[in-house]
Design an enzyme around this catalytic site. Sequence first.
Site, short mmCIF file in Angstrom:
data_model
loop_
_atom_site.label_atom_id
_atom_site.label_comp_id
_atom_site.label_asym_id
_atom_site.label_seq_id
_atom_site.Cartn_x
_atom_site.Cartn_y
_atom_site.Cartn_z
N ASP A 178 6.08 42.34 25.28
CA ASP A 178 5.25 43.44 25.96
C ASP A 178 3.78 43.50 25.36
OD1 ASP A 178 4.27 45.77 27.73
OD2 ASP A 178 4.49 46.75 25.92
N ASP A 186 0.69 46.07 25.92
CA ASP A 186 0.07 47.41 25.58
C ASP A 186 1.28 48.11 24.90
OD1 ASP A 186 -2.56 47.18 26.70
OD2 ASP A 186 -1.50 47.19 28.65
#
Length: 220
Positions: free
Chosen positions: A15, A17
């Site tokens: 991922d 953020d």
Amino acid sequence: MDTDTGDSLRGYIFDLDGTLLDTEVVWVDAMDAYLKAHGYGMPYEFSQKLVYGRSWTDIFRDMTEMFPAVCRDYSSVTAEMDGFFRDAAKSADIVIPGSLELLRRLSQKAECCIVSGSCRNAIAEAVRLMNAQPYVSFWIGAEDCTKGKPDPCGFLAAADRMGVPPSRCVVFEDSEAGITAGNAAGMTVIALALPGHPAQNTSGAKITLHNLSDFDEHCI
């Protein structure tokens, strides 16, 4: 890991953020500034709930429902939000060192990619900011999936592109939605819980770490 297959048959999915970049709070600040600039004096907690752990596709959908007068056009809203984000990020050191260290290490052994709810241009800028171009094979963003996390479509698309079975993929996530998506894709999920950040439910992850540099790929 299975010693007879090796890391070469693994795929590592990060991922962005909150996992590679500590940008969740910056995006919340950007949303708060955007709403105030358009005359909506919403509490800061409203922006936190709207943004944290969610894809831009889902955020924009909710914005169009709640603020239709100013959120009609996807491209213009995205561009304006990017501007507010850049302003909010100017004074922030947003690279998470331990996560970048792990990305570098794993990329020497197997293919690594990014699956994010952010737009592709934002991911590209983030990769440039981290000087991570040599370590990231490709990325999948909001434009590539009709549904954001917790839907597993982004992770499954990444596995297909890498040519690695989902069961041999390892996902690194910080949000409950991302963890749910990784599990739904049939992947091993490692959660990052950064100290001092809003708590997320990481009970669905196989392992929860406070620093991804502590990850040992031989223990999964």
